[in-house]
Design a protein around this motif. Structure first.
Motif, PDB file in Angstrom:
ATOM      1  N   GLU A 183       0.812  -1.204   0.000  1.00  0.00           N
ATOM      2  CA  GLU A 183       0.000   0.000   0.000  1.00  0.00           C
ATOM      3  C   GLU A 183       0.857   1.271   0.000  1.00  0.00           C
ATOM      4  OE1 GLU A 183      -0.026  -2.449   2.084  1.00  0.00           O
ATOM      5  OE2 GLU A 183      -2.059  -3.196   2.468  1.00  0.00           O
ATOM      6  N   SER A 184       0.161   2.405  -0.077  1.00  0.00           N
ATOM      7  CA  SER A 184       0.862   3.690  -0.110  1.00  0.00           C
ATOM      8  C   SER A 184       1.528   3.995   1.234  1.00  0.00           C
ATOM      9  CB  SER A 184      -0.153   4.799  -0.421  1.00  0.00           C
ATOM     10  OG  SER A 184      -1.165   4.823   0.570  1.00  0.00           O
ATOM     11  N   THR A 185       2.527   4.866   1.183  1.00  0.00           N
ATOM     12  CA  THR A 185       3.124   5.429   2.396  1.00  0.00           C
ATOM     13  C   THR A 185       2.142   6.453   2.970  1.00  0.00           C
ATOM     14  OG1 THR A 185       5.310   5.169   1.445  1.00  0.00           O
ATOM     15  CG2 THR A 185       5.104   6.756   3.264  1.00  0.00           C
ATOM     16  N   VAL A 186       1.853   6.369   4.279  1.00  0.00           N
ATOM     17  CA  VAL A 186       0.974   7.370   4.910  1.00  0.00           C
ATOM     18  C   VAL A 186       1.847   8.344   5.689  1.00  0.00           C
ATOM     19  CG1 VAL A 186      -0.918   7.791   6.544  1.00  0.00           C
ATOM     20  CG2 VAL A 186      -0.965   5.737   5.087  1.00  0.00           C
ATOM     21  N   LEU A 187       1.809   9.616   5.280  1.00  0.00           N
ATOM     22  CA  LEU A 187       2.673  10.644   5.863  1.00  0.00           C
ATOM     23  C   LEU A 187       1.814  11.725   6.507  1.00  0.00           C
ATOM     24  CD1 LEU A 187       5.671  11.608   6.070  1.00  0.00           C
ATOM     25  CD2 LEU A 187       5.256  12.920   3.983  1.00  0.00           C
ATOM     26  N   ASP A 188       2.018  11.925   7.814  1.00  0.00           N
ATOM     27  CA  ASP A 188       1.232  12.925   8.546  1.00  0.00           C
ATOM     28  C   ASP A 188       1.854  14.308   8.346  1.00  0.00           C
ATOM     29  OD1 ASP A 188      -0.194  14.452  10.304  1.00  0.00           O
ATOM     30  OD2 ASP A 188       0.009  13.075  12.010  1.00  0.00           O
ATOM     31  N   PRO A 193       8.744  17.598  12.300  1.00  0.00           N
ATOM     32  CA  PRO A 193       8.733  17.321  10.864  1.00  0.00           C
ATOM     33  C   PRO A 193       7.626  16.328  10.517  1.00  0.00           C
ATOM     34  CG  PRO A 193      10.528  16.146  11.947  1.00  0.00           C
ATOM     35  CD  PRO A 193       9.897  16.986  12.998  1.00  0.00           C
ATOM     36  N   PRO A 194       7.288  16.204   9.225  1.00  0.00           N
ATOM     37  CA  PRO A 194       6.260  15.235   8.826  1.00  0.00           C
ATOM     38  C   PRO A 194       6.633  13.837   9.326  1.00  0.00           C
ATOM     39  CG  PRO A 194       6.972  16.547   6.936  1.00  0.00           C
ATOM     40  CD  PRO A 194       7.890  16.896   8.065  1.00  0.00           C
ATOM     41  N   GLN A 195       5.631  13.027   9.634  1.00  0.00           N
ATOM     42  CA  GLN A 195       5.911  11.724  10.237  1.00  0.00           C
ATOM     43  C   GLN A 195       5.247  10.599   9.444  1.00  0.00           C
ATOM     44  OE1 GLN A 195       4.327  10.924  14.223  1.00  0.00           O
ATOM     45  NE2 GLN A 195       6.369  10.210  14.813  1.00  0.00           N
ATOM     46  N   ILE A 196       6.016   9.552   9.158  1.00  0.00           N
ATOM     47  CA  ILE A 196       5.463   8.382   8.466  1.00  0.00           C
ATOM     48  C   ILE A 196       4.679   7.542   9.470  1.00  0.00           C
ATOM     49  CG2 ILE A 196       6.033   6.191   7.332  1.00  0.00           C
ATOM     50  CD1 ILE A 196       8.302   7.544   5.912  1.00  0.00           C
ATOM     51  N   LEU A 197       3.391   7.363   9.198  1.00  0.00           N
ATOM     52  CA  LEU A 197       2.543   6.530  10.060  1.00  0.00           C
ATOM     53  C   LEU A 197       2.492   5.099   9.531  1.00  0.00           C
ATOM     54  CD1 LEU A 197      -0.452   8.994  10.614  1.00  0.00           C
ATOM     55  CD2 LEU A 197       1.575   8.658  12.047  1.00  0.00           C
ATOM     56  N   PRO A 203       9.387   5.368  -0.720  1.00  0.00           N
ATOM     57  CA  PRO A 203      10.354   5.180   0.369  1.00  0.00           C
ATOM     58  C   PRO A 203      10.650   6.465   1.141  1.00  0.00           C
ATOM     59  CG  PRO A 203      11.144   4.193  -1.678  1.00  0.00           C
ATOM     60  CD  PRO A 203       9.936   5.002  -2.031  1.00  0.00           C
ATOM     61  N   LEU A 204      10.965   6.297   2.431  1.00  0.00           N
ATOM     62  CA  LEU A 204      11.392   7.403   3.305  1.00  0.00           C
ATOM     63  C   LEU A 204      12.492   8.229   2.654  1.00  0.00           C
ATOM     64  CD1 LEU A 204      11.604   8.373   6.519  1.00  0.00           C
ATOM     65  CD2 LEU A 204      13.655   6.986   6.422  1.00  0.00           C
ATOM     66  N   GLU A 205      13.483   7.544   2.057  1.00  0.00           N
ATOM     67  CA  GLU A 205      14.634   8.236   1.475  1.00  0.00           C
ATOM     68  C   GLU A 205      14.186   9.175   0.347  1.00  0.00           C
ATOM     69  OE1 GLU A 205      14.240   4.986   1.972  1.00  0.00           O
ATOM     70  OE2 GLU A 205      16.025   4.074   2.847  1.00  0.00           O
ATOM     71  N   ALA A 206      13.181   8.764  -0.416  1.00  0.00           N
ATOM     72  CA  ALA A 206      12.692   9.598  -1.521  1.00  0.00           C
ATOM     73  C   ALA A 206      11.987  10.841  -0.973  1.00  0.00           C
ATOM     74  CB  ALA A 206      11.734   8.794  -2.399  1.00  0.00           C
ATOM     75  N   LEU A 207      11.243  10.697   0.127  1.00  0.00           N
ATOM     76  CA  LEU A 207      10.560  11.841   0.740  1.00  0.00           C
ATOM     77  C   LEU A 207      11.592  12.826   1.284  1.00  0.00           C
ATOM     78  CD1 LEU A 207       7.809   9.875   2.721  1.00  0.00           C
ATOM     79  CD2 LEU A 207       7.477  11.237   0.631  1.00  0.00           C
ATOM     80  N   GLU A 208      12.612  12.298   1.970  1.00  0.00           N
ATOM     81  CA  GLU A 208      13.627  13.182   2.563  1.00  0.00           C
ATOM     82  C   GLU A 208      14.420  13.916   1.494  1.00  0.00           C
ATOM     83  OE1 GLU A 208      15.794  10.919   5.643  1.00  0.00           O
ATOM     84  OE2 GLU A 208      14.411  11.892   7.052  1.00  0.00           O
ATOM     85  N   GLY A 209      14.567  13.296   0.330  1.00  0.00           N
ATOM     86  CA  GLY A 209      15.242  13.949  -0.784  1.00  0.00           C
ATOM     87  C   GLY A 209      14.511  15.208  -1.230  1.00  0.00           C
ATOM     88  N   VAL A 211      11.826  16.994   0.937  1.00  0.00           N
ATOM     89  CA  VAL A 211      11.451  17.940   2.004  1.00  0.00           C
ATOM     90  C   VAL A 211      12.357  17.906   3.233  1.00  0.00           C
ATOM     91  CG1 VAL A 211       9.010  18.152   1.392  1.00  0.00           C
ATOM     92  CG2 VAL A 211       9.724  16.301   2.938  1.00  0.00           C
ATOM     93  N   GLY A 212      13.491  17.218   3.148  1.00  0.00           N
ATOM     94  CA  GLY A 212      14.373  17.147   4.313  1.00  0.00           C
ATOM     95  C   GLY A 212      13.837  16.168   5.343  1.00  0.00           C
ATOM     96  N   LYS A 213      14.169  16.406   6.608  1.00  0.00           N
ATOM     97  CA  LYS A 213      13.894  15.458   7.689  1.00  0.00           C
ATOM     98  C   LYS A 213      12.434  14.957   7.722  1.00  0.00           C
ATOM     99  CE  LYS A 213      14.748  13.198  11.448  1.00  0.00           C
ATOM    100  NZ  LYS A 213      15.165  11.834  11.060  1.00  0.00           N
ATOM    101  N   VAL A 214      12.307  13.633   7.732  1.00  0.00           N
ATOM    102  CA  VAL A 214      10.999  12.989   7.906  1.00  0.00           C
ATOM    103  C   VAL A 214      11.154  11.988   9.039  1.00  0.00           C
ATOM    104  CG1 VAL A 214       9.427  11.314   6.842  1.00  0.00           C
ATOM    105  CG2 VAL A 214      10.232  13.272   5.509  1.00  0.00           C
ATOM    106  N   GLU A 215      10.222  12.006   9.996  1.00  0.00           N
ATOM    107  CA  GLU A 215      10.306  11.061  11.123  1.00  0.00           C
ATOM    108  C   GLU A 215       9.557   9.784  10.816  1.00  0.00           C
ATOM    109  OE1 GLU A 215       9.014  12.983  14.674  1.00  0.00           O
ATOM    110  OE2 GLU A 215      11.023  13.809  15.046  1.00  0.00           O
ATOM    111  N   LEU A 216       9.953   8.752  11.560  1.00  0.00           N
ATOM    112  CA  LEU A 216       9.292   7.468  11.399  1.00  0.00           C
ATOM    113  C   LEU A 216       8.597   7.152  12.713  1.00  0.00           C
ATOM    114  CD1 LEU A 216       9.147   5.206   9.313  1.00  0.00           C
ATOM    115  CD2 LEU A 216      11.257   4.295  10.265  1.00  0.00           C
TER     116      LEU A 216
END
Ligand code: AMP
Ligand code: MG
Length: 354
Positions: A183-188, A193-197, A203-209, A211-216
């Motif tokens: 399924e899709s990545t759910v990002l709050d 910083p935005p947080q992956i739920l 992938p996390l790495e693609a999001l950080e590329g 918008v910068g820091k993304v929490e898990l």
């Protein structure tokens, strides 16, 4: 029991007549399963409270776990949310349509049942011509959780939808197997910083590329069962993705994993159990289990993700008593794969060491 209509459609150029018929069902408050690039979704008009309630019932989904709302055009997001933070705007432009769901503060036009009473809403634009055509033709946002019975592996083909929901929904659009398979990545986007739920197809790495820091969120890693505050991501606490047989995941360095699984296979076979192993191309011929299935090569995690839910369902058909699965590294798509496997195991995780 209703008759579930099955419409075969081309994944690239879906027949307009069929899409119109399916959209008509959605507009009248009915339930239509459709393919997206991730898994099959079960769609209902997101702004029709009765239709969404029927959707929860058909899936036997707990009412406190809201579905994702799917849109067919960028401008359709505005009426569903109170604000679009700048980082969300960039992410939408970069990753939509695609396997990324964003959580926003919700507007008042969204019925309570659609968001399970939360003050937020999860929205995404899927990258699949059938999904986009259906949403646009329906003229409404479509609430669509995965089209499986609650707790079962998500459906990556129309046959899986019918296994779980035949006679419980109005129709399914069959456009063959899905491409991504998780399924899709759910990002709050309501926190900094935005947080992956939920890790998923982006992938996390693609999001950080972008918008910068993304929490898990710790629960998104799913290394163990954790207490969850209800308000953040309700879906986190429910049992998920489970095949009928008990599943154990073995994680660690590959040679240690193979050794541990070999031991476990021997032990369970001595107890007269029918044992399945969920392996990879690199290891599949090393196991003497009753049934061995390969997810694909470890160097192609996109293929592993695509095969995962289908193989979990196939073990049900084989009638094994126990499934032992190899873990994969948690980089890139590996994080989404491990989240699904760990949850499917009910957190029966074995750490293998040399
Ligand atoms: P599914 O629809 O089966 O793919 O699951 C949807 C996922 O999105 C579940 O994990 C939900 O908990 C999550 N979700 C839906 N709406 C929200 C929301 N408003 N806030 C946080 N998570 C959400
Ligand atoms: Mg689901």
């Amino acid at each position: 029991m209703k008759k579930t209509l099955v419409f075969k459609v081309s994944p690239k150029n879906p027949d307009v007549k069929i899409i119109r018929e399916a959209a008509d069902i959605i507009r009248k408050g009915g339930l239509v399963a459709f393919p997206t690039e991730t898994v099959y979704g079960l769609g209902a008009d997101a702004l029709n409270a009765e239709a969404v309630l029927a959707l929860f019932k058909a899936k036997r989904r707990p009412l406190d776990n809201p579905p994702i709302v799917h849109v067919g055009r960028f401008e359709d997001v505005y009426k569903l949310v109170r604000e679009i933070p700048a980082k969300a705007d960039i992410l939408m432009k970069t990753f939509w349509p695609g396997p990324l769901t964003l959580v926003f503060k919700r507007s008042s036009i969204v019925p309570n049942v659609t968001v399970a009473g939360l003050d937020t809403i999860a929205v995404r634009m899927p990258k699949h011509n059938v999904a986009l055509a259906l949403i646009r033709e329906s003229g409404c946002p479509i609430a669509a959780p995965s089209a499986n019975l609650a707790g079962r592996p998500s459906p990556t083909a129309a046959e899986h939808v019918l296994e779980d929901l035949d006679g419980r929904i109005d129709a399914v659009l069959d456009a063959g197997p899905t491409r991504i398979g998780v399924e899709s990545t759910v990002l709050d986007m309501t926190v900094h910083p935005p947080q992956i739920l939920r890790p998923g197809g982006t992938p996390l790495e693609a999001l950080e590329g972008i918008v910068g820091k993304v929490e898990l969120h710790p629960v998104a890693v799913a290394e163990k069962r954790l207490p969850v505050e209800r308000a953040r991501s309700p879906g986190m606490k429910h049992r998920h993705y489970a095949p009928k047989a008990k599943l154990i995941v073995v994680e660690g360095e590959l040679s240690a994993v193979v050794k541990k699984i070999t031991e476990l296979v021997k032990r369970y076979r001595e107890q007269n159990m029918k044992v399945g192993v969920l392996a990879t191309d690199e290891t599949a011929n090393l196991y003497g289990a009753d049934v061995v299935k390969s997810l694909g090569s470890r160097s192609h995690l996109d293929v592993v993700a695509r095969n995962l839910f289908r193989l979990l369902r196939e073990f049900d058909v084989e009638g094994v008593n126990i499934i032992i699965a190899e873990g994969v590294p948690t980089q890139g798509l590996g994080l989404a794969i491990m989240n699904r496997l760990r949850k499917a195991s009910g957190y029966r995780i074995v750490k293998a060491r040399i």
